[in-house]
Design a protein around this motif. Structure first.
Motif, mmCIF file in Angstrom:
data_model
loop_
_atom_site.group_PDB
_atom_site.id
_atom_site.type_symbol
_atom_site.label_atom_id
_atom_site.label_comp_id
_atom_site.label_asym_id
_atom_site.label_seq_id
_atom_site.Cartn_x
_atom_site.Cartn_y
_atom_site.Cartn_z
ATOM 1 N N UNK A 63 0.829 -1.208 0.000
ATOM 2 C CA UNK A 63 0.000 0.000 0.000
ATOM 3 C C UNK A 63 0.859 1.251 0.000
ATOM 4 N N UNK A 64 1.943 1.252 0.780
ATOM 5 C CA UNK A 64 2.822 2.415 0.811
ATOM 6 C C UNK A 64 3.480 2.651 -0.544
ATOM 7 N N UNK A 65 3.806 1.559 -1.239
ATOM 8 C CA UNK A 65 4.417 1.707 -2.559
ATOM 9 C C UNK A 65 3.423 2.244 -3.581
ATOM 10 N N UNK A 66 2.156 1.902 -3.433
ATOM 11 C CA UNK A 66 1.140 2.366 -4.376
ATOM 12 C C UNK A 66 0.660 3.779 -4.051
ATOM 13 N N UNK A 67 0.723 4.169 -2.797
ATOM 14 C CA UNK A 67 0.156 5.449 -2.378
ATOM 15 C C UNK A 67 1.202 6.542 -2.231
ATOM 16 N N UNK A 68 2.408 6.335 -2.762
ATOM 17 C CA UNK A 68 3.442 7.361 -2.592
ATOM 18 C C UNK A 68 3.080 8.701 -3.230
ATOM 19 N N UNK A 69 2.297 8.764 -4.323
ATOM 20 C CA UNK A 69 1.935 10.097 -4.827
ATOM 21 C C UNK A 69 1.150 10.935 -3.825
ATOM 22 N N UNK A 70 0.449 10.262 -2.893
ATOM 23 C CA UNK A 70 -0.286 11.021 -1.879
ATOM 24 C C UNK A 70 0.658 11.800 -0.983
ATOM 25 N N UNK A 71 1.861 11.270 -0.756
ATOM 26 C CA UNK A 71 2.837 11.989 0.057
ATOM 27 C C UNK A 71 3.261 13.287 -0.619
ATOM 28 N N UNK A 72 3.412 13.247 -1.938
ATOM 29 C CA UNK A 72 3.739 14.473 -2.664
ATOM 30 C C UNK A 72 2.602 15.486 -2.570
ATOM 31 N N UNK A 73 1.363 14.998 -2.669
ATOM 32 C CA UNK A 73 0.215 15.898 -2.527
ATOM 33 C C UNK A 73 0.172 16.523 -1.138
ATOM 34 N N UNK A 74 0.448 15.714 -0.120
ATOM 35 C CA UNK A 74 0.444 16.236 1.250
ATOM 36 C C UNK A 74 1.521 17.299 1.432
ATOM 37 N N UNK A 75 2.706 17.054 0.870
ATOM 38 C CA UNK A 75 3.776 18.043 0.978
ATOM 39 C C UNK A 75 3.407 19.332 0.255
ATOM 40 N N UNK A 76 2.772 19.208 -0.906
ATOM 41 C CA UNK A 76 2.349 20.397 -1.635
ATOM 42 C C UNK A 76 1.301 21.205 -0.881
ATOM 43 N N UNK A 77 0.348 20.513 -0.256
ATOM 44 C CA UNK A 77 -0.668 21.207 0.538
ATOM 45 C C UNK A 77 -0.032 21.938 1.712
#
Length: 266
Positions: A63-77
């Protein structure tokens, strides 16, 4: 190579549920979180999603490997709110010229970041446990979606991995011709924009050829199509949707009650 194939154990209790039921449960559980700005509701939702993850047969590492783009979104927010937030209420934690960080800004950023994760994770889980062909069959049989739409969506979904390969091939071809941005950030931005435009043009051309080929094979015919794989919507599938609705309502109720009693406890 990017893969969109299911990565869950096929015999997991919730992984083998009807694809339409899983999509409906994810939508019900995610969209109800849009009704509140309190960070408590998405935090509870994330805890519930991670708790039921083994029932879908997915490992947390996958799940962490598939959801890594969410980390970029969180950093951008987080960066956007820290730099441009209008509400600077609360205790000031950092005052460095134009950068002013307060507890109010951090609370708002935390709520938005948690909501992004809480809303997006169900979709990641569903598509990591669902075969695209089964989803198209279920849309046709259980939702009565037009076969042209469902099969077209299936074809597009199958072509998603080609985008990553095309991007890599375009980048390598340009590098072989001496087109390289080096360490210049402006040149890197221009090269990124031109590569994205080339990828868009290639995707449109491929989609046009695919549409013509599908029409030539009779996918645009008005005659009813036969079904090769039956997708049954059982009582267990209905219970999955009802359970998602119940958990979403319980999450919102807990958030409302916590917000009501918080001033009394402070």
């Amino acid at each position: 190579m990017i893969s969109i194939e299911p990565v869950a154990a096929p015999d997991a209790p919730l992984a083998r549920r009807n694809p339409v039921a899983k999509v409906a449960a994810a939508m019900v559980f995610s969209f109800t979180l849009l009704a509140t700005l309190d960070p408590l509701a998405p935090a509870i939702a994330i805890a519930i999603e991670l708790a039921v993850l083994p029932l879908f047969g997915i490992r947390y590492r996958v799940l962490a490997r598939r959801a890594w783009p969410l980390l970029l979104s969180a950093a951008g927010i987080l960066v956007t709110l820290v730099l441009f937030a209008a509400d600077r209420s609360g205790q000031v934690l950092l005052d460095a010229g134009p950068v002013l960080v307060s507890t109010g800004v951090l609370l708002t950023a935390l709520g938005l970041v948690l909501r992004v994760f809480a809303v997006a994770l169900p979709g990641v889980i569903v598509f990591a446990t669902t075969d695209p062909t089964d989803l198209a069959d279920a849309l046709i049989q259980n939702v009565r979606a037009p076969a042209r739409f469902a099969i077209g969506a299936l074809a597009a979904f199958r072509l998603v991995p080609l985008l990553g390969q095309e991007w890599q091939m375009i980048s390598m071809a340009r590098r072989a011709r001496g087109v390289d941005a080096g360490h210049n950030p402006v040149a890197k931005l221009r090269l990124f924009a031109s590569t994205a435009f080339a990828l868009l043009v290639g995707a449109i051309r491929r989609g046009t050829r695919l549409a013509v080929a599908m029409d030539a094979r009779g996918f645009d015919a008005g005659t009813p199509r036969t079904v090769a794989r039956r997708q049954r919507f059982t009582r267990a599938d209905a219970l999955l949707v009802a359970g998602a609705l119940t958990l979403a309502a319980a999450t919102l109720t807990t958030s409302v009650l916590a917000g009501t009693f918080r001033p009394l406890l402070s």
